[in-house]
Scaffold this motif. Structure first.
Motif, mmCIF file in Angstrom:
data_model
loop_
_atom_site.group_PDB
_atom_site.id
_atom_site.type_symbol
_atom_site.label_atom_id
_atom_site.label_comp_id
_atom_site.label_asym_id
_atom_site.label_seq_id
_atom_site.Cartn_x
_atom_site.Cartn_y
_atom_site.Cartn_z
ATOM 1 N N GLU A 123 0.841 -1.213 0.000
ATOM 2 C CA GLU A 123 0.000 0.000 0.000
ATOM 3 C C GLU A 123 0.872 1.258 0.000
ATOM 4 O O GLU A 123 0.572 2.229 -0.694
ATOM 5 C CB GLU A 123 -0.916 0.014 1.238
ATOM 6 C CG GLU A 123 -2.057 -0.991 1.171
ATOM 7 C CD GLU A 123 -2.956 -0.783 -0.045
ATOM 8 O OE1 GLU A 123 -3.378 0.363 -0.274
ATOM 9 O OE2 GLU A 123 -3.213 -1.762 -0.773
ATOM 10 N N LEU A 124 1.931 1.239 0.789
ATOM 11 C CA LEU A 124 2.824 2.409 0.848
ATOM 12 C C LEU A 124 3.459 2.670 -0.517
ATOM 13 O O LEU A 124 3.531 3.814 -0.982
ATOM 14 C CB LEU A 124 3.945 2.178 1.867
ATOM 15 C CG LEU A 124 3.571 2.271 3.342
ATOM 16 C CD1 LEU A 124 4.716 1.723 4.192
ATOM 17 C CD2 LEU A 124 3.275 3.717 3.743
ATOM 18 N N VAL A 127 7.694 1.625 16.380
ATOM 19 C CA VAL A 127 6.912 0.396 16.518
ATOM 20 C C VAL A 127 5.433 0.738 16.305
ATOM 21 O O VAL A 127 4.909 1.668 16.923
ATOM 22 C CB VAL A 127 7.112 -0.251 17.912
ATOM 23 C CG1 VAL A 127 6.264 -1.515 18.039
ATOM 24 C CG2 VAL A 127 8.586 -0.585 18.144
ATOM 25 N N VAL A 128 4.797 0.005 15.387
ATOM 26 C CA VAL A 128 3.389 0.285 15.069
ATOM 27 C C VAL A 128 2.590 -1.005 15.232
ATOM 28 O O VAL A 128 2.975 -2.048 14.690
ATOM 29 C CB VAL A 128 3.245 0.779 13.601
ATOM 30 C CG1 VAL A 128 1.794 1.106 13.276
ATOM 31 C CG2 VAL A 128 4.144 1.990 13.340
ATOM 32 N N VAL A 129 1.488 -0.959 15.987
ATOM 33 C CA VAL A 129 0.618 -2.132 16.119
ATOM 34 C C VAL A 129 -0.392 -2.092 14.969
ATOM 35 O O VAL A 129 -1.133 -1.122 14.818
ATOM 36 C CB VAL A 129 -0.123 -2.150 17.480
ATOM 37 C CG1 VAL A 129 -1.037 -3.376 17.586
ATOM 38 C CG2 VAL A 129 0.887 -2.139 18.630
ATOM 39 N N GLN A 155 -5.140 2.490 8.630
ATOM 40 C CA GLN A 155 -4.627 3.358 9.695
ATOM 41 C C GLN A 155 -3.107 3.215 9.846
ATOM 42 O O GLN A 155 -2.386 4.200 9.994
ATOM 43 C CB GLN A 155 -5.341 3.006 11.014
ATOM 44 C CG GLN A 155 -4.920 3.856 12.202
ATOM 45 C CD GLN A 155 -5.093 5.356 11.946
ATOM 46 O OE1 GLN A 155 -6.174 5.805 11.590
ATOM 47 N NE2 GLN A 155 -4.015 6.122 12.091
ATOM 48 N N THR A 156 -2.643 1.982 9.758
ATOM 49 C CA THR A 156 -1.203 1.727 9.872
ATOM 50 C C THR A 156 -0.452 2.426 8.736
ATOM 51 O O THR A 156 0.597 3.040 8.950
ATOM 52 C CB THR A 156 -0.925 0.207 9.843
ATOM 53 O OG1 THR A 156 -1.602 -0.380 10.943
ATOM 54 C CG2 THR A 156 0.556 -0.113 9.922
ATOM 55 N N VAL A 157 -1.008 2.341 7.522
ATOM 56 C CA VAL A 157 -0.364 2.975 6.367
ATOM 57 C C VAL A 157 -0.270 4.484 6.600
ATOM 58 O O VAL A 157 0.771 5.092 6.356
ATOM 59 C CB VAL A 157 -1.129 2.641 5.064
ATOM 60 C CG1 VAL A 157 -0.658 3.501 3.904
ATOM 61 C CG2 VAL A 157 -0.953 1.163 4.731
ATOM 62 N N GLU A 158 -1.349 5.091 7.111
ATOM 63 C CA GLU A 158 -1.325 6.536 7.367
ATOM 64 C C GLU A 158 -0.250 6.886 8.399
ATOM 65 O O GLU A 158 0.487 7.850 8.243
ATOM 66 C CB GLU A 158 -2.695 7.026 7.871
ATOM 67 C CG GLU A 158 -3.764 7.124 6.779
ATOM 68 C CD GLU A 158 -3.252 7.784 5.493
ATOM 69 O OE1 GLU A 158 -2.746 8.912 5.573
ATOM 70 O OE2 GLU A 158 -3.346 7.146 4.422
ATOM 71 N N THR A 159 -0.180 6.093 9.450
ATOM 72 C CA THR A 159 0.819 6.347 10.505
ATOM 73 C C THR A 159 2.237 6.272 9.922
ATOM 74 O O THR A 159 3.080 7.134 10.186
ATOM 75 C CB THR A 159 0.672 5.311 11.642
ATOM 76 O OG1 THR A 159 -0.660 5.391 12.124
ATOM 77 C CG2 THR A 159 1.647 5.565 12.778
#
Ligand code: 5GP
Length: 225
Positions: free
Chosen positions: A36-37, A179-181, A187-191
């Motif tokens: 996605e990134l 570190v990303v959960v 949401q993870t992609v945005e972070t």
């Protein structure tokens, strides 16, 4: 003097790329997030590793990995062609070719790596200022097993092997910068996009700054009363 938009563009282009190194326990969703990134940012280049394992369904040679034989791997080792390499706990071998990486970094393109903690340690030794490491964690272990079964790419035997290695892999979470959960992929992609934006602004990566500040200084001198 060029107009302000040109200046911003120039500074964006004259820079040193970063090396974004991703790792996560199997079944965390790391590959999905990376894909996605890459889709949303054309300045990110994926470092295609070599591996001696066979392609999983849907994987493409030259896209996910360069699939090579043990003999070819030994040849690369002999030539010193690897930035880093690791003979994996899964029985397969992996490595990052120098040629894949440097050509991008030197012209200001960022490189994304999917590699384990052993690779990260080797990369940190070789290029400490270029590395940004990001570790992803799953929301629960139950979820990991469900994701591994759902993706239908590994045998039950391999899944059990991966589950057994999970605790060992997870124990390296504290060697990473971020570190990303991963609860929700979007949401993870945005972070992670926010992390990438901030890292691009680091002074050491903005190699065009010295000239720019010099110009500002010359201009300021001319303006002295
Ligand atoms: P998989 O076979 O599931 O694609 O990857 C297995 C493990 O090998 C993952 O932890 C992945 O991050 C790691 N890996 C993939 N490519 C490389 C590489 O070039 N170098 C290192 N050190 N690890 C890699």
């Amino acid at each position: 003097m060029t107009d302000n938009a040109d200046i911003i563009n120039h500074l964006r282009n004259v820079r040193r790329g970063a090396m974004f190194i991703f790792e996560a326990p199997s079944g965390t969703g790391k590959s999905t997030v990376i894909k996605e990134l890459m889709k949303s940012d054309s300045n990110l280049k994926f470092s295609v590793s070599v591996t001696t394992r066979t392609p999983r369904e849907g994987e493409k040679d030259g896209v996910d990995y360069f699939y090579i034989t043990d003999e070819q791997y030994d040849e690369y080792l002999k030539q010193g062609a690897f930035y880093e390499y690791v003979d994996s706990q899964y029985g397969s071998r992996y490595g990052t070719l120098k040629s894949e990486v440097d050509s991008f970094i030197n012209v200001g393109q960022d490189v994304v790596f999917d590699m384990d903690w052993m690779g990260l340690r080797q990369m940190k030794e070789k290029a400490p200022d270029d590395i940004v490491s990001i570790y992803m964690l799953p929301p629960s272990i139950k979820e990991v097993r469900r994701r591994l079964i759902d993706r239908q790419t590994d045998s039950i035997e391999t899944i059990n092997k991966r589950m057994n290695l999970l605790r060992d892999k997870m124990s390296h979470w504290n060697e990473y910068d971020y570190v990303v959960v991963n609860v929700d992929v979007a949401q993870t992609v945005e972070t992670i996009k926010e992390i990438i934006s901030a890292e691009r602004m680091k002074r050491v990566r903005q190699t065009g700054l010295a000239d720019f500040v010099k110009k500002l200084d010359d201009e300021a001198k001319g303006n002295e009363a």
